[in-house]
Design a protein around this motif. Sequence first.
Motif, PDB file in Angstrom:
ATOM      1  N   LEU A  64     -20.744  78.935  10.657  1.00 43.33           N
ATOM      2  CA  LEU A  64     -20.685  78.780   9.213  1.00 43.33           C
ATOM      3  C   LEU A  64     -21.244  77.420   8.818  1.00 43.33           C
ATOM      4  CD1 LEU A  64     -19.569  80.313   6.723  1.00 43.33           C
ATOM      5  CD2 LEU A  64     -17.613  78.784   6.855  1.00 43.33           C
TER       6      LEU A  64
ATOM      7  N   GLU B 210     -18.974  87.053   4.027  1.00 41.92           N
ATOM      8  CA  GLU B 210     -20.348  87.348   4.417  1.00 41.92           C
ATOM      9  C   GLU B 210     -20.781  88.705   3.890  1.00 41.92           C
ATOM     10  OE1 GLU B 210     -20.527  84.810   8.527  1.00 41.92           O
ATOM     11  OE2 GLU B 210     -21.347  86.808   8.423  1.00 41.92           O
ATOM     12  N   GLU B 211     -19.895  89.662   4.058  1.00 46.02           N
ATOM     13  CA  GLU B 211     -20.230  91.006   3.594  1.00 46.02           C
ATOM     14  C   GLU B 211     -20.494  91.007   2.105  1.00 46.02           C
ATOM     15  OE1 GLU B 211     -17.311  93.966   4.605  1.00 46.02           O
ATOM     16  OE2 GLU B 211     -17.256  93.046   6.594  1.00 46.02           O
TER      17      GLU B 211
ATOM     18  N   ALA C  39     -23.119  94.840   8.101  1.00 43.14           N
ATOM     19  CA  ALA C  39     -23.203  93.395   8.298  1.00 43.14           C
ATOM     20  C   ALA C  39     -22.107  92.909   9.225  1.00 43.14           C
ATOM     21  CB  ALA C  39     -23.081  92.688   6.953  1.00 43.14           C
ATOM     22  N   ASP C  40     -21.167  93.766   9.505  1.00 46.12           N
ATOM     23  CA  ASP C  40     -20.059  93.360  10.364  1.00 46.12           C
ATOM     24  C   ASP C  40     -20.561  92.985  11.750  1.00 46.12           C
ATOM     25  OD1 ASP C  40     -16.892  93.650  10.223  1.00 46.12           O
ATOM     26  OD2 ASP C  40     -17.596  94.019  12.265  1.00 46.12           O
ATOM     27  N   SER C  41     -19.934  91.966  12.293  1.00 47.12           N
ATOM     28  CA  SER C  41     -20.431  91.423  13.562  1.00 47.12           C
ATOM     29  C   SER C  41     -20.310  92.433  14.696  1.00 47.12           C
ATOM     30  CB  SER C  41     -19.645  90.165  13.905  1.00 47.12           C
ATOM     31  OG  SER C  41     -18.270  90.473  13.927  1.00 47.12           O
TER      32      SER C  41
ATOM     33  N   LEU D 267     -13.591  85.311   6.493  1.00 45.95           N
ATOM     34  CA  LEU D 267     -14.959  84.849   6.674  1.00 45.95           C
ATOM     35  C   LEU D 267     -15.904  86.040   6.663  1.00 45.95           C
ATOM     36  CD1 LEU D 267     -14.492  82.103   9.392  1.00 45.95           C
ATOM     37  CD2 LEU D 267     -15.137  81.793   7.023  1.00 45.95           C
ATOM     38  N   ASN D 268     -15.500  87.042   7.417  1.00 44.32           N
ATOM     39  CA  ASN D 268     -16.326  88.240   7.471  1.00 44.32           C
ATOM     40  C   ASN D 268     -16.515  88.822   6.082  1.00 44.32           C
ATOM     41  OD1 ASN D 268     -16.821  88.209  10.117  1.00 44.32           O
ATOM     42  ND2 ASN D 268     -15.095  89.524  10.680  1.00 44.32           N
TER      43      ASN D 268
ATOM     44  N   MET E 173      -4.873  83.579  12.224  1.00 44.18           N
ATOM     45  CA  MET E 173      -6.241  83.343  12.722  1.00 44.18           C
ATOM     46  C   MET E 173      -7.128  84.540  12.412  1.00 44.18           C
ATOM     47  SD  MET E 173      -6.985  80.563  14.777  1.00 44.18           S
ATOM     48  CE  MET E 173      -5.596  80.417  15.816  1.00 44.18           C
TER      49      MET E 173
ATOM     50  N   ASP F 172     -13.096  82.087  19.246  1.00 48.37           N
ATOM     51  CA  ASP F 172     -13.711  82.875  18.190  1.00 48.37           C
ATOM     52  C   ASP F 172     -13.768  82.082  16.900  1.00 48.37           C
ATOM     53  OD1 ASP F 172     -14.051  84.888  19.841  1.00 48.37           O
ATOM     54  OD2 ASP F 172     -12.584  86.252  18.935  1.00 48.37           O
ATOM     55  N   LEU F 173     -12.661  81.487  16.585  1.00 49.76           N
ATOM     56  CA  LEU F 173     -12.586  80.776  15.321  1.00 49.76           C
ATOM     57  C   LEU F 173     -13.539  79.595  15.340  1.00 49.76           C
ATOM     58  CD1 LEU F 173     -11.131  80.657  12.629  1.00 49.76           C
ATOM     59  CD2 LEU F 173      -9.667  78.923  13.638  1.00 49.76           C
TER      60      LEU F 173
ATOM     61  N   MET G 248     -10.505  84.950  10.030  1.00 51.93           N
ATOM     62  CA  MET G 248     -11.740  85.575  10.479  1.00 51.93           C
ATOM     63  C   MET G 248     -12.142  86.680   9.523  1.00 51.93           C
ATOM     64  SD  MET G 248     -12.981  84.198  13.055  1.00 51.93           S
ATOM     65  CE  MET G 248     -14.134  85.515  13.454  1.00 51.93           C
TER      66      MET G 248
ATOM     67  N   MET H 236     -27.723  86.647   5.270  1.00 52.52           N
ATOM     68  CA  MET H 236     -26.486  87.378   5.493  1.00 52.52           C
ATOM     69  C   MET H 236     -26.607  88.850   5.127  1.00 52.52           C
ATOM     70  SD  MET H 236     -23.660  84.793   4.170  1.00 52.52           S
ATOM     71  CE  MET H 236     -23.192  83.339   5.063  1.00 52.52           C
ATOM     72  N   THR H 237     -27.782  89.253   4.708  1.00 50.16           N
ATOM     73  CA  THR H 237     -27.947  90.638   4.317  1.00 50.16           C
ATOM     74  C   THR H 237     -27.728  91.560   5.509  1.00 50.16           C
ATOM     75  OG1 THR H 237     -29.628  89.826   2.855  1.00 50.16           O
ATOM     76  CG2 THR H 237     -29.427  92.181   3.060  1.00 50.16           C
ATOM     77  N   ALA H 238     -27.132  92.661   5.246  1.00 54.26           N
ATOM     78  CA  ALA H 238     -26.848  93.608   6.324  1.00 54.26           C
ATOM     79  C   ALA H 238     -28.144  94.187   6.879  1.00 54.26           C
ATOM     80  CB  ALA H 238     -25.985  94.724   5.772  1.00 54.26           C
TER      81      ALA H 238
ATOM     82  N   ALA I 109     -23.695  89.687   1.231  1.00 47.11           N
ATOM     83  CA  ALA I 109     -24.770  90.589   1.584  1.00 47.11           C
ATOM     84  C   ALA I 109     -24.944  91.639   0.502  1.00 47.11           C
ATOM     85  CB  ALA I 109     -24.478  91.252   2.907  1.00 47.11           C
TER      86      ALA I 109
ATOM     87  N   ILE J  67     -26.278  90.201  -2.895  1.00 54.74           N
ATOM     88  CA  ILE J  67     -27.678  89.864  -3.060  1.00 54.74           C
ATOM     89  C   ILE J  67     -28.442  91.048  -3.601  1.00 54.74           C
ATOM     90  CG2 ILE J  67     -28.381  90.479  -0.740  1.00 54.74           C
ATOM     91  CD1 ILE J  67     -30.193  87.933  -0.984  1.00 54.74           C
TER      92      ILE J  67
ATOM     93  N   ALA K  20     -17.007  80.721  14.969  1.00 50.98           N
ATOM     94  CA  ALA K  20     -17.243  81.209  13.614  1.00 50.98           C
ATOM     95  C   ALA K  20     -17.410  80.045  12.649  1.00 50.98           C
ATOM     96  CB  ALA K  20     -16.096  82.100  13.161  1.00 50.98           C
TER      97      ALA K  20
ATOM     98  N   LYS L 181     -15.831  98.908   6.967  1.00 48.89           N
ATOM     99  CA  LYS L 181     -16.705  97.776   7.259  1.00 48.89           C
ATOM    100  C   LYS L 181     -18.156  98.171   7.009  1.00 48.89           C
ATOM    101  CE  LYS L 181     -13.767  95.965  10.938  1.00 48.89           C
ATOM    102  NZ  LYS L 181     -13.635  95.961  12.398  1.00 48.89           N
ATOM    103  N   THR L 182     -18.984  97.175   6.731  1.00 47.69           N
ATOM    104  CA  THR L 182     -20.390  97.458   6.509  1.00 47.69           C
ATOM    105  C   THR L 182     -21.182  97.144   7.753  1.00 47.69           C
ATOM    106  OG1 THR L 182     -20.928  95.243   5.768  1.00 47.69           O
ATOM    107  CG2 THR L 182     -20.112  96.772   4.106  1.00 47.69           C
TER     108      THR L 182
END
Lengths: 564, 648
Positions: free
Chosen positions: B319, A12-13, B448-450, A8-9, A1, B311-312, A5, B337-339, A16, A19, B315, B445-446
């Motif tokens: 999406l 998205e990154e 953009a990370d949640s 998915l993350n 799981m 969470d899933l 996730m 989705m841009t950071a 980002a 672009i 998410a 991580k960037t």
Amino acid sequence: MADLMADLNATEEKLATEIECLKAPSASQPDFPPPRSSNVSTPVPSAASSLAPPPPSGAKPTTEEIEAQMKADKIKLALEKLKEAKVKKLVVKVLMNDGSSKTLMVDERQNVREVLDNMFEKSHCDCNVNWSICETNPELQLERAFEDHENLVDPLSAWTRDSENKVLFQERPEKYEVFKNPQNFYLWKKDKTTLRDMKDKDKELLIQENFCGTSIIVPDLEGVLHLREDGKKSWKQRLFQLRASGIYYVPKGKTKSSRDLVCFVQFDNVNVYYGKDFKSKYKAPTDFCFVLKHPQIQKESQYIKYLCCDDIWTMNLWVTGIRIAKYGASLYENFKTAEIKASNSVWTNRSTPSSSNQSTPSPTVKGSMTSPPPPPPLAEVLPPPPPDPVLPPPPPPMAAKTASKPTPPKRNQPNNFPPPPLDMDNLPPPPPPPPTDDHLEAPPDFLPPPPPATGFNSLPPPPPSFGGVDHSLPPPPPDPVSLPPPPPDPVFVASGAPPPPPPPPPPPPAAPVATLRPAVRTSGSLKKVPPAPPKRTAPTQGGGGGGDFMSELMLAMRKKHADQ
Amino acid sequence: MAAWDLSVTVEDLGLDAPPVTISVASDLHIGGVILKLVEKTQIKQDWSDHALWWEQKQRWLLRTAWTLEKYGIHADAKLVFMPQHKPLRLGLPNGITLRLRVCFSNPVFQTVMGICRMLNIRHPEELSLLRPIEEKKKKKDKNLAPEIYDLTEVPLSSGTLSRPCLYNGMPAHFADSPEMEAIYKMLSVSQPPPAPEVIAKQYRPASVVDKAHINGRYVWLDSSRCLLQQGIQESDKLWLRFKYYATYDMDSKYDAVRLTQLYEQARWAILLEDIDCTEEEMMLFGALQYHISKVAQSEPQIMSNNPAMDDLDSALQSLEVKMEGEGSSASDLLENMTAPELTDYLKIFRPKRLTLKGYKQYWFKFQDTSISYFKSKEESIGEPIQMINLKGCEVAPDVNVAAQKFLIRLLIPAPEGMNEVYLRCENEQQYAQWMAGCRLGSKGKTLADSSFQSEIQSIRSFLAMQKTNSSSSSANASEESINTHSLVSPRYHKKYKPKQLTPRILDAYQNVAQLSLTDALMRFLQIWQALPDFGLAYVVVRFKGSRKDEVLGIAPNRLIRIDLSVGDVVKTWRYNNMKQWNVNWDIRQMAIEFEGNVNIAFSCVTADCKIVHEFIGGYIFMSTRSREKSETLNEELFHKLTGGHEAL
């Protein structure tokens, strides 16, 4: 799981960041040579479309829905493409025990386990659990086996451009020793005979206790080690203690109680390495040294911690203990996976009628393996050897190592590196490949059939009947395909005697010495790299899916066995 | 057969009421005696829970078919007729006291099973009851007596359920009323950190011997005998605690109360130094406690749902929304989705050996996992002066709110070693953003990370904590600001001021800040269980043939012998090598035989040897559970292993 996730993350990154490239298309990605991106992106459409979400459940979709669906598909496809294009890939040269080498492409999503599996396919070794991918750092005289769950590209990316570091494929018995003889680590204080006579059920219990509970228990290590003083040449003794949270030492004049311990290092940001020949390099008291450092540090630095043990036994105790503390449950998971791989390969090989056991090479298959005697080290993807019963089976690398006279498995000598691959040049060229164009997309992991061990001079390369035996396999293309057949090298004509290692990749066009040095190139330096082998298009499976079935059968058997 | 008079005290008639006398014959069975008694009292009530207690012999007469003769009862017997279930005050690991009705007639093992069933704690075999020491100073602060939550009205159910059916995430009897729901929440949600004074006031063992004496001070009740036999009276206070540290089959879905109570017990063991740990470990425990109390108070309790599933789901949902968004083109999608952008003027300082240059101001830009800086904002289109990739770097705070110092210390790995860089921020807001960015960057991580926003939040709340600590006293601090002294043992109260402690805990906190409540609880327990001394109960013993006292440590898988003079472990024996063990009840000596002709024998100094015997047998019982896999508890085996000759 969690993986999903993360995925998915990650998508998205990636988007980002992507672009930004779209906004400023001013060649911001110079490290994308056209051949690579074309290679890379070809498999995408099929993969992406198969991933497309199923149509909305329920009644027949309306046209709008279909349109929306198509749109979504297209977006997804685009996303996938973008993602794929961003994936970092390295061409890695892996040195084998016998001094030969294999070149393979590793992408950043692959972990060491997958790379090991690739190597098994390429090398016909016996696939036992000890096989490891290791890195060496000649400058610091360090080496370390990567853990199977680790990502390979990350640590390799930390190498400097002029790095002398190497990637090795070798057997390291200490890798999973803790699961074979847990008593040596968890009951190390007991006397030697007790440890040696430990019963299997007690070993199992130890593993249960320490690896299968709610938390992983780290061996209770405590002892005097020599620590190299920062900046100074001297080594001084300290009483160290290993805990799950790090290594501590007892300050002078204090008790050993936990509250007085001083933290020496925690494991979040460091890896543990074996030091080689530190007695002469650093005037260490013994050669049994290990080192803790951030993986990115590649040169002498005050941030490297050097420790020296009195004997090899203590050193293995500490290094293994640190690995348990750092990797915890992953280590045990890795071991279980490795064991399954090992026994699967045993099974498939046994079931191959044409193989024989006479060249069993693996002295390393330990008693802990429940499977029957070690098999000839054939990887499952290999086509059956030539059907001539008189012929000895193809030699495994191990056999080659023991039999061949002048090739000690030296690792750190790029210059006098023995180039057995070139032995191949004595052979008639491999079967004429079909038009190379067609084969550009062929998976490079398929190997030409291994040459027989002896008398190969008199033999033709894989007999023509070979193609008929196994329909599912394309005629073995040379590896890597895009290269022309290697030119014969006069130097090695005389050395016909040493049994050749498994079919190696033909040497890259450049001089061997030159190619050896930067064994790994980051994508940034791809310009200098010989054309990359084409990407694998599909996971390579055994001929006609037989391997798959067999491994399933094997699993079922094991399960049944375990239930009894 | 001749009739004779038997006098029985009936508790329901009141304490001062004279005994009821009935005429019986020796062949009358107990059931008949009870019938006569009830008829005589002429009280109409439910007598089904009542039974006879024989005071001189300290035993219940529970076999109603047995005759008086078989029991050996004569006219001089003093019998009491009373209910088998009586209220008891029960202290839980989290410090709450409950009042509930428990069984006084069955072995304590079963009493604990009943209690656990009521409280929804699975695997009751891991718990037991302790008799607390007399609290003498109680008179002084009597008005401060803790609130008692009453559960005596809960009907008693029978049968063991390993997976109790839950209603709204709790057992049905807790879902009846809001008051009961509140109590259940009290049980299943960890308590806020205690005030530092509370910790300081509690007894803390200073040595292994002290710990060994705890077993003399707080006495574990005998599992094979009933409460009344052990002198426990109605409304006495007992403690419910995890006794065998062999937690088995923990499932956050069913074990909300069990997990919370185990955490509370572990937390107090750490705070009171029942178990030793290093300073680094203490800081991590502190950070986890802080995080747990914060999340527990904010997070709505959805006990029946799996958080990972949620969470899933969310998410996937988001999406989907993104995919199907009205008129969304691919570029729109990418846009969304841009950071978040992070650019600002900051000051940087790179300490080098021979330079004494101070901070210099540049225009900073956060991109992916890197920080770039430029001479000015205007020049930020071109090549940066330098780009620092944060991946794999160490980030440490250097903050003093009162002095308005907001430094981020970065240790950036490079092939040559680690480079030290300081970033100076102007204010809290700026600091929180850049610090959050650096932490994410160090993990690869960037922005953009949640977790970016929540990371900023947690940094700010920690800063707030430092602020209140430095200004006002901690006594009436709100929940938002916890005194860091509440999170560590009193040893560190002396060593560090709260504001010195804050950055250290904050440092450890960054690794756990993103954990869910359950994960954080589990992490706390895991670190606790990984401590070298975990699970050890100590008893002072005298080994046979030895002239001095030594300490025996009883662990879940082994016995250890500790030399008192050095404090070192001298010898370890593992249970799985144990062949047999015997207790000589007359000389109170335990003898154990291990494989390989190893025999040990010892007498116990600080605890009854029954307690030691039960510990060892209990742990052996615990280790049989995983193999049996059956859902029902093998009570008989437990008593066989722990009971000694008195059982069965």
